[in-house]
Design a protein around this motif. Structure first.
Motif, PDB file in Angstrom:
ATOM      1  N   ALA A   5       0.756  -1.194   0.135  1.00 11.96           N
ATOM      2  CA  ALA A   5      -0.023   0.008  -0.042  1.00 11.96           C
ATOM      3  C   ALA A   5       0.837   1.047   0.057  1.00 11.96           C
ATOM      4  O   ALA A   5       0.671   2.055  -0.879  1.00 11.96           O
ATOM      5  N   ARG A   6       1.939   1.318   0.787  1.00  9.79           N
ATOM      6  CA  ARG A   6       2.796   2.377   0.927  1.00  9.79           C
ATOM      7  C   ARG A   6       3.480   2.684  -0.591  1.00  9.79           C
ATOM      8  O   ARG A   6       3.550   3.809  -1.219  1.00  9.79           O
ATOM      9  N   THR A   7       3.827   1.504  -1.464  1.00 10.68           N
ATOM     10  CA  THR A   7       4.379   1.578  -2.442  1.00 10.68           C
ATOM     11  C   THR A   7       3.251   2.135  -3.421  1.00 10.68           C
ATOM     12  O   THR A   7       3.664   3.135  -4.409  1.00 10.68           O
ATOM     13  N   LEU A   8       1.929   1.681  -3.566  1.00  7.50           N
ATOM     14  CA  LEU A   8       0.928   2.262  -4.263  1.00  7.50           C
ATOM     15  C   LEU A   8       0.865   3.812  -4.391  1.00  7.50           C
ATOM     16  O   LEU A   8       0.978   4.540  -5.089  1.00  7.50           O
ATOM     17  N   LEU A   9       0.787   4.299  -2.828  1.00  2.00           N
ATOM     18  CA  LEU A   9       0.444   5.633  -2.559  1.00  2.00           C
ATOM     19  C   LEU A   9       1.667   6.450  -2.834  1.00  2.00           C
ATOM     20  O   LEU A   9       1.436   7.784  -3.294  1.00  2.00           O
ATOM     21  N   ALA A  10       2.972   5.917  -2.699  1.00  2.00           N
ATOM     22  CA  ALA A  10       4.129   6.916  -3.158  1.00  2.00           C
ATOM     23  C   ALA A  10       4.080   7.293  -4.600  1.00  2.00           C
ATOM     24  O   ALA A  10       4.295   8.183  -5.040  1.00  2.00           O
ATOM     25  N   HIS A  11       3.632   6.259  -5.410  1.00  2.00           N
ATOM     26  CA  HIS A  11       3.770   6.361  -6.989  1.00  2.00           C
ATOM     27  C   HIS A  11       2.454   7.292  -7.266  1.00  2.00           C
ATOM     28  O   HIS A  11       2.401   8.130  -8.290  1.00  2.00           O
ATOM     29  N   ALA A  12       1.286   7.462  -6.407  1.00  2.26           N
ATOM     30  CA  ALA A  12       0.164   8.208  -6.677  1.00  2.26           C
ATOM     31  C   ALA A  12       0.105   9.453  -6.344  1.00  2.26           C
ATOM     32  O   ALA A  12      -0.578  10.317  -6.897  1.00  2.26           O
ATOM     33  N   LEU A  13       0.927   9.594  -5.141  1.00  2.44           N
ATOM     34  CA  LEU A  13       0.889  10.987  -4.565  1.00  2.44           C
ATOM     35  C   LEU A  13       1.685  12.082  -5.492  1.00  2.44           C
ATOM     36  O   LEU A  13       2.575  11.833  -6.127  1.00  2.44           O
ATOM     37  N   PRO A  14       1.167  13.289  -5.362  1.00  2.00           N
ATOM     38  CA  PRO A  14       1.709  14.568  -6.250  1.00  2.00           C
ATOM     39  C   PRO A  14       3.315  14.566  -5.917  1.00  2.00           C
ATOM     40  O   PRO A  14       3.629  14.379  -4.557  1.00  2.00           O
TER      41      PRO A  14
END
Length: 202
Positions: free
Chosen positions: A190-199
């Motif tokens: 989840a952290r990896t997904l969020l890191a790639h999606a965050l601005p």
């Protein structure tokens, strides 16, 4: 001991047993459903564990489906489910999302998501129980979509679906494997997904 005192004590004791019947039934059902599953739990067993008479049980819940529905609604309103972390307004959005992957409650046996469990035991998609479980899972993804939108993530709807799939999958595997902290694996993803999606991130 006088007969008058004994009668008064008996009456008071019966009064205490008579109050809160619905709450005792729901508490007993929650324990039994978690320990042995919904379909394996009979109404007579719930009445005995409450303890209430069968007449009292059926006065509150006419059918097993009614009891299961009330049980799930009680869970949803109690804040005791996986989704409850998503509505904590005193917690930042990112922490709420990652809270989906915190260790399961310290219970034996380890239980997964009660809504998924209920839907599996009531497989008819048109049944009241299955429909309610579906509503809760859809509400979960709506809440996560709102949070990732608040964070400014790219493609929030798709990201939310990915995150809830990780959370539900981790909860199910935690139950099967009896490992309360199984969510740590999904939390890393989840952290990896969020890191790639965050601005403003690579």
């Amino acid at each position: 001991m006088s007969a008058t005192w004994m009668n008064a004590t008996t009456t008071a004791s019966e009064g205490r047993r008579g109050r809160g019947g619905r709450e005792r039934i729901l508490a007993a059902a929650a324990r039994l459903f978690a320990a042995q599953g919904i379909n394996a739990t009979g109404m007579e067993q719930v009445a005995e564990a409450a303890p209430v008479s069968k007449r009292t049980l059926y006065a509150h819940f006419r059918t097993k489906s009614d009891l299961v529905m009330a049980h799930l609604q009680d869970l949803a309103s109690s804040g005791a489910t996986l989704e409850s972390v998503l509505t904590r307004e005193d917690t930042p959005a990112l922490e709420r999302i990652l809270g989906l992957f915190e260790p399961m409650p310290d219970t034996t046996p380890v239980r997964g998501c009660p809504f998924i469990d209920a839907a599996a035991e009531f497989p008819d998609p048109d049944s009241a129980v299955h429909s309610y479980a579906r509503e809760q899972k859809l509400e979960m993804v709506r809440l996560v979509t709102a949070l990732v939108t608040e964070l400014g993530c790219r493609e929030p709807a798709a990201l939310a679906e990915q995150l809830v799939t990780l959370a539900d999958g981790a909860a199910s595997r935690a139950m099967v494997l009896g490992e309360a902290d199984y969510g740590r694996h999904a939390r890393t993803a989840a952290r990896t997904l969020l890191a790639h999606a965050l601005p403003n991130t690579a």
